[in-house]
Enzyme design. Sequence first.
Site, mmCIF file in Angstrom:
data_model
loop_
_atom_site.group_PDB
_atom_site.id
_atom_site.type_symbol
_atom_site.label_atom_id
_atom_site.label_comp_id
_atom_site.label_asym_id
_atom_site.label_seq_id
_atom_site.Cartn_x
_atom_site.Cartn_y
_atom_site.Cartn_z
ATOM 1 N N GLN A 79 0.849 -1.194 0.000
ATOM 2 C CA GLN A 79 0.000 0.000 0.000
ATOM 3 C C GLN A 79 0.884 1.242 0.000
ATOM 4 O OE1 GLN A 79 -2.098 1.765 3.428
ATOM 5 N NE2 GLN A 79 -3.995 1.184 2.385
ATOM 6 N N TYR A 124 -5.260 10.871 4.459
ATOM 7 C CA TYR A 124 -3.896 11.088 4.001
ATOM 8 C C TYR A 124 -3.880 11.919 2.709
ATOM 9 C CZ TYR A 124 -3.090 7.784 7.731
ATOM 10 O OH TYR A 124 -3.082 7.190 8.958
ATOM 11 N N ARG A 127 -7.509 2.499 -2.752
ATOM 12 C CA ARG A 127 -8.379 2.518 -1.584
ATOM 13 C C ARG A 127 -8.989 3.905 -1.405
ATOM 14 N NH1 ARG A 127 -7.641 1.219 4.937
ATOM 15 N NH2 ARG A 127 -8.977 -0.616 4.828
ATOM 16 N N GLY A 182 -9.205 -7.109 9.271
ATOM 17 C CA GLY A 182 -8.176 -6.309 9.899
ATOM 18 C C GLY A 182 -7.808 -6.810 11.274
ATOM 19 N N ARG A 183 -8.434 -6.248 12.301
ATOM 20 C CA ARG A 183 -8.051 -6.543 13.679
ATOM 21 C C ARG A 183 -8.116 -8.040 13.997
ATOM 22 N NH1 ARG A 183 -8.263 -1.834 16.992
ATOM 23 N NH2 ARG A 183 -8.894 -3.026 18.831
#
Length: 358
Positions: free
Chosen positions: A100, A181, A228, A314-315
């Site tokens: 990424q 970002y 993304r 994810g987590r």
Amino acid sequence: MTLSSLWQPFTLGRVELSHRLALAPMTRNRAHADGTPGDLVAEYYGQRASLGLLISEGVQPSAGGQGYMNTPGIYTPEHIEGWRNVADAVHAGGGSLFLQLMHAGRTSHPDNTPHHRQPVAPSAIAPGVDIATPSGQQPTPVPRELSLEDIQTTIADFVHAAASAIAAGADGVEIHGANGYLLHQFLSPNANHRTDSYGGSIENRSRFVIEVARAVAQEIGADRVGIRLSPSMPLGGINEGEVADVRAQYRHLVGELAGLNLAYLHLHHVGDDELLQSFREVWPTAVLVVRYGRTREQIAADIDAGFADIAPVGRMALANPDVVERLRAEAPMNELDPATIYAGGASGYTDYPVLANA
């Protein structure tokens, strides 16, 4: 809710996947001080190779793209060599690796970067959030507005980073246009007050994202590139306005990106299913969707509803390197230790037990 749809094979760009799960990108702050991923990083990703498609944590395409401490880069020969070890570990386990590419923009601090310069952004507007630095939490400073020349240099940085990722053995790259970002900052009217061709109208605010995606696709092949996005995601001081404004912005952007025929669109989704459906109708290749707060029983819901082809986790994958095997076996999951997510070292990173050792 059945999970049977997870176990169907899928072709994503040049990658053949045996199921519909993937590793979502998550910052872990375990790189060396120069941004090189070490042996521990290779071990971490190698442990999770059964997830098939592994999307790495955010990797800065340049020294100026770094936002946080101990995050990896992909712009020096040392970075390439470090990521080659990671790619080898993932491939040895039967997985595929996409790096990424993440330029943090204004979500940064001089103390966190190798050159200690002021962060950059579309406009000189501070995000109004604190950030962790070597001396503790500090406010993010007012960034320097990128010049038109700087913008072209930054696009070139993304291209160089993408080529470096392929040189390192990665199977592709994901362009990070989400989560507050740099690319997301260009899209957001509260972060982008430019009056030139990169600000103002929806078309102008979308221009930088489209130019980055096009340039990267031309360099390494569109079928090796994902992107993304996170419409309405309020991270890093981002406020994209009313629902109608967000829909207009992203319908234009996704429509333009669809023409590039990228390998996939990855959505960090916050709940506008009408917008999600409109993306699905125009996007020609794979769609990945991550939602906050999904239970294990809900992981396949977007695939079953026709919104997504792949469901990144994810987590759950942080604490369970064998999450695929645990889901198949309907086995219990390890509990995540939140204190170790960004702590550094092996604890809470590579030492979670797999089923055979639990």
